[in-house]
Design an enzyme around this catalytic site. Sequence first.
Site, short mmCIF file in Angstrom:
data_model
loop_
_atom_site.label_atom_id
_atom_site.label_comp_id
_atom_site.label_asym_id
_atom_site.label_seq_id
_atom_site.Cartn_x
_atom_site.Cartn_y
_atom_site.Cartn_z
N GLY A 17 0.83 -1.20 0.00
CA GLY A 17 0.00 0.00 0.00
C GLY A 17 0.86 1.25 0.00
N GLY A 19 -0.39 4.56 0.30
CA GLY A 19 -1.11 5.73 0.75
C GLY A 19 -0.22 6.54 1.66
CG PHE A 20 -1.77 10.00 3.61
CD1 PHE A 20 -1.13 11.13 3.12
CD2 PHE A 20 -3.12 9.86 3.40
CE1 PHE A 20 -1.84 12.10 2.43
CE2 PHE A 20 -3.84 10.81 2.71
CZ PHE A 20 -3.21 11.94 2.22
N GLY A 21 0.42 6.22 4.90
CA GLY A 21 1.27 5.41 5.76
C GLY A 21 2.40 4.73 5.00
CB VAL A 88 -0.90 -7.99 -1.52
CG1 VAL A 88 -0.77 -9.10 -0.48
CG2 VAL A 88 0.47 -7.43 -1.87
CD GLU A 180 -14.40 17.91 3.55
OE1 GLU A 180 -13.58 18.36 4.38
OE2 GLU A 180 -14.16 16.90 2.86
CG ASP A 321 -7.89 4.71 6.89
OD1 ASP A 321 -7.64 5.40 7.90
OD2 ASP A 321 -8.23 5.20 5.79
#
Length: 500
Positions: A17, A19-21, A88, A180, A321
Amino acid sequence: MSSNRTNPRKPHVVIVGCGFGGIEAAKALSRAPVEITVIDRTNHHLFQPLLYQVATAGLSAPAISGPIRHILRDEIARGNLTVLMGEVTAIDAAANCVVMDGGEHVCYDHLIVAAGATHSYFGRDDWARYAPGLKTLGDAFTIRRRVLTAFERAERESDPAAREPWLTFAVVGAGPTGVEMAGTLAEIAQTTLSAEFRRIDSRHARVVLIEGAPRVLGTFPEDLSQRARKQLEELGAEVLTSAKVTDINAFGIQYETVEGGQPVRHFLPARTVIWGAGVAASPLGRALAKATGCTLDRAGRVVVEPDLTVPGHAEIAVVGDLASAKSFLRADKPTPVPGVSPAAKQMGRKAALNIIRRLKGQPTQAFRYYDYGSLATIGKRAAVADVELPLIGRIKFSGLSAWLFWLFVHIYFLIGFRNRLVVFMDWAWAYFTSQRHARVFPDPHALEPHAMVVRVTPPPVGASIGAAAPGSAAVHAALGAADSATAAPGPAGGAAVAAS
């Protein structure tokens, strides 16, 4: 079977992954004496907090995303990082390998799983075809197409009663994404499109935000929640709280309220429904539980140790997450970590640091989440903020000042100077002109060139849309493999639906 270990003399760290992490973990490890392999199912990193701006035509996709290889080009140039595009599908904890689509095995000494989250429809996955969520660029393009197509369909519809559902937009869930989205849709109807149609007046469109809890932005302080609701209503959105959604189909949404102690069902005819009510962890959490016997919480997230590792498997860390983690900022009072991007970044860095500490023979450290506050924008000059500022402490504010602060923070945290510049210019243009430049989408017929047309008739206005509702069976049969965005007015107010 291949190990994909470029340098077997160094420990191999696999990051699933980007993403941010995942990005933060890869950057933190890039100077360590390890080999790194990053695996992601896409070729890009996505700044998800601004994804709704792509869905509502405020920004183009490249403005909030970037190729993974470009973002990590400096780390790749150091010679110890490999990027693989693939999914994966399984984890073999006994063999220390992850299994990619196609059956390729990538073995690891240390594994960081940062696979993120997806939508949760609370057991009603059949709603997904009618109410798309917002997690990927594909989701954003789908929503953009449906929203803009709805106005076009309304322009073609001569029957005012049949036109109204096309001009009704329902947003389910009043968390930050839902708020939003609802605020931006109201702005589009009230300003962006107000002078661009001849047969319809876009300002008559209804934007309805439906929330099952008693108030919007439930994680914010109650006074900010009330201010957010007021700002939404001032923009022209309708807010329904304590309203539980019971059914959704191509013709509208059914919800239930309690009046006088008794449940009352309501039906809102709406051709466009957007889902923002639930989040579920990536299915990779279940694969990890099967491989390691770890515990999952109700949302499918992996319950991790204080140092973010899987119980009994110190070589596997879960971040972002997908992790059900606690912050040990106060060791005697651990607190749950929220599923937000700052938390994912901090977890990615901590997981990487703990790997480095382990390689040095040092004990790992418990994760400590530094909460800098929460922000949510409602529309132009409308936002709420609950933030921690240096030397000042925690403050709450709303309106124009919160909106300007929200703009600054999101531009600052975008990856890459180009993205920051493009977003700043697009927002400045939108502020002074109320226009959205990204109002284009692919021809629906080009997306499904071999689709056939099936015509179905919507149920009467006010009718239940449950299994026994008129036309319900036809709807579900006709839309079994179709995207309801292709629904078009049919004879006598029916719908022409593309079906495979």
